[in-house]
Scaffold this active site. Structure first.
Site, short mmCIF file in Angstrom:
data_model
loop_
_atom_site.label_atom_id
_atom_site.label_comp_id
_atom_site.label_asym_id
_atom_site.label_seq_id
_atom_site.Cartn_x
_atom_site.Cartn_y
_atom_site.Cartn_z
N TYR A 1 43.98 46.44 59.81
CA TYR A 1 44.56 47.03 58.61
C TYR A 1 44.67 48.63 58.53
O TYR A 1 45.72 49.22 58.61
CB TYR A 1 44.24 46.52 57.54
N ILE A 2 43.80 49.20 58.47
CA ILE A 2 43.74 50.85 58.12
C ILE A 2 43.86 51.31 59.48
O ILE A 2 44.68 52.45 59.66
CB ILE A 2 42.42 51.16 57.70
N ARG B 1 37.27 49.99 40.14
CA ARG B 1 37.27 50.31 41.45
C ARG B 1 38.52 51.53 41.46
O ARG B 1 39.27 51.75 40.69
CB ARG B 1 37.87 49.26 42.51
N TYR C 1 26.35 45.63 55.31
CA TYR C 1 27.67 46.81 55.73
C TYR C 1 27.43 48.01 55.30
O TYR C 1 27.65 48.89 56.21
CB TYR C 1 28.97 46.04 55.38
N ASN D 1 38.38 51.75 47.55
CA ASN D 1 39.26 50.67 47.80
C ASN D 1 40.63 51.03 48.24
O ASN D 1 41.44 51.87 47.87
CB ASN D 1 39.48 49.90 46.67
N1 UFG Z 1 37.61 40.46 42.81
C1 UFG Z 1 38.01 39.51 41.95
N2 UFG Z 1 38.92 38.36 42.73
C2 UFG Z 1 39.05 38.31 43.96
C3 UFG Z 1 38.72 39.51 44.64
C4 UFG Z 1 37.88 40.61 44.15
O1 UFG Z 1 37.68 39.59 40.80
O2 UFG Z 1 39.61 37.21 44.35
C5 UFG Z 1 37.24 41.85 42.36
C6 UFG Z 1 35.71 42.02 43.06
O3 UFG Z 1 34.64 41.04 42.37
C7 UFG Z 1 35.42 43.53 42.91
C8 UFG Z 1 36.99 44.13 43.08
O4 UFG Z 1 37.88 42.92 42.59
O5 UFG Z 1 34.82 43.70 41.46
C9 UFG Z 1 37.27 44.69 44.14
O6 UFG Z 1 37.15 43.49 45.20
P1 UFG Z 1 37.77 43.72 46.75
O7 UFG Z 1 36.88 42.68 47.52
O8 UFG Z 1 38.91 44.09 46.79
O9 UFG Z 1 37.07 45.08 47.36
P2 UFG Z 1 35.21 45.63 47.38
O10 UFG Z 1 35.18 46.80 46.35
O11 UFG Z 1 34.32 44.53 47.00
O12 UFG Z 1 35.06 46.09 48.73
C10 UFG Z 1 35.86 47.36 49.16
C11 UFG Z 1 36.13 47.39 50.69
C12 UFG Z 1 34.62 47.38 51.35
C13 UFG Z 1 33.76 48.39 50.96
C14 UFG Z 1 33.62 48.20 49.26
C15 UFG Z 1 32.70 49.30 48.73
O13 UFG Z 1 36.64 46.13 50.97
O14 UFG Z 1 34.75 47.32 52.66
O15 UFG Z 1 34.75 48.37 48.57
O16 UFG Z 1 32.18 48.82 47.73
F1 UFG Z 1 32.47 48.35 51.40
#
Ligand code: UFG
Length: 337
Positions: free
Chosen positions: A10-11, A225, A145, A174
């Site tokens: 992706y990135i 985020r 990770y 993000n």
């Molecule tokens: N979320 C939901 N529903 C979903 C998916 C996500 O409520 O179906 C919430 C998650 O709980 C979180 C927020 O949306 O609170 C963002 O979640 P993402 O999965 O989109 O992203 P993350 O913040 O978990 O992860 C990203 C990158 C990682 C990195 C991380 C750093 O994908 O690679 O940020 O914290 F490590």
């Protein structure tokens, strides 16, 4: 030529697009475990791009690569990057992200290539002690990770001292959105990220979107985020590589927008941009999610002269158009005027 590991992902693929549009010759190295050959073929159609299929865990693949091409520098994306999976399968993360990177660095040193831009993450900071998070925040990561990326940051420091390897570590927050011409986009299988998951529920109404936790200590109870557009992020990689060429100095930069949005705010923005009610349910918290993460990007603005330009709404539009394109193969331009 510039080696881009993970350039089919992706990135990485958006960074390749930015590089070729700025007349770089790019060599993509990818094992296609998460990346897509369709993405590589698209990129080959747009510029001076070569592709080698190979794996960082296989030293011979790297040796052959460096023997076959004249490589000046490296942008290193190739990694596994799912927090939850890393908790369940730490070995997969340590072997690929750490051991694989050591193989890459050793091959670089052997071939006298001493400049690398590295994809690090805000996950190296762990639970924030303050927000916005700047680069001096302590790095107390809370999952394998984040730990795999933190260890690589330390290894790069040691290689700097021992071999004068110069690195720029970019700590992403993000990432969202897709190429505005919808040539490439975010394509994960399975998809775990917020914006693509909301969009999937908008396209397929039988798939309810789940909010993971509405009881956090934030303004509306959902996690906050910092969503940076992938094209802005791609631009930062080119600027970082050019900084490395000019200054030959190891550095670290946060890449986000400086603005935090809650999950509910992102969800509401999606409903507004897509002009659609999306089925939603509140579920329990997902493990390992900190309540609030957003970046202080003063340093990248000042030193790299980087400015994120695109809004959350623009990221949602392109993410939607891409999602539509890959699943129905009918790119719609109704939202992108
Ligand atoms: N979320 C939901 N529903 C979903 C998916 C996500 O409520 O179906 C919430 C998650 O709980 C979180 C927020 O949306 O609170 C963002 O979640 P993402 O999965 O989109 O992203 P993350 O913040 O978990 O992860 C990203 C990158 C990682 C990195 C991380 C750093 O994908 O690679 O940020 O914290 F490590």
């Amino acid at each position: 030529m510039l080696l881009v590991t993970g350039g089919a992902g992706y990135i990485g693929s958006h960074a390749v697009l930015n590089l070729i549009e700025n007349n770089y010759n790019v060599l993509i190295f990818d094992n296609l475990e998460n990346g897509h050959i369709e993405t590589v073929n698209t990129l080959i159609g747009f510029g001076n791009v070569k592709f080698v299929k190979g794996d960082l865990r296989n030293l011979e693949d790297l040796e052959n690569l460096f023997n076959s091409y004249n490589i000046d520098g490296v942008i290193h994306f190739a990694a596994f990057a799912l927090v939850e999976e890393s908790v369940k399968k730490p070995s997969k993360y340590y072997i690929n992200n750490i051991y694989g990177t050591i193989n890459l660095l050793d091959t670089m040193i052997k071939h006298n290539v001493k400049k690398i831009v590295f994809s690090s993450t805000c996950a190296t900071y762990g639970e924030p002690k303050y927000t916005p998070i700047d680069e001096n925040h302590t790095q107390n990561t809370i999952n394998p990770y984040g730990y795999s990326k933190l260890v690589v940051e330390h290894i790069m420091d040691d290689y700097d001292k021992a071999y004068e390897l110069k690195s720029i570590r970019l700590r992403y927050f993000n990432v969202a959105g897709s190429d505005e011409k919808i040539r490439i986009g975010e394509w994960h299988e399975p998809e775990t990220h917020l914006i693509p998951n909301i969009i999937k529920s908008a396209i397929n109404e039988s798939k309810t979107f789940n909010i993971f936790g509405a009881d956090y200590d934030t303004k509306d109870g959902t996690c906050i985020r910092d969503y940076v557009n992938v094209l802005d992020l791609a631009e930062a990689h080119r600027l970082a590589y050019e900084y490395l060429l000019k200054e030959n100095q190891t550095e670290v930069f946060n890449l986000g927008t400086g603005n935090g949005y809650s999950v509910k705010e992102v969800f509401n923005a999606c409903e507004k941009v897509l002009n659609k009610k999306i089925p939603v349910e509140i579920k329990s918290r997902r493990s390992g999610d900190p309540a609030k993460l957003y970046a202080d990007i003063t340093k990248a603005k000042k030193i790299l002269k980087w400015e994120p330009k695109r809004t959350l709404e623009e990221s949602i539009k392109t993410a939607y158009l891409w999602e539509n394109y890959i699943f129905s193969n009918t790119a719609s331009n109704m939202l992108y005027k």
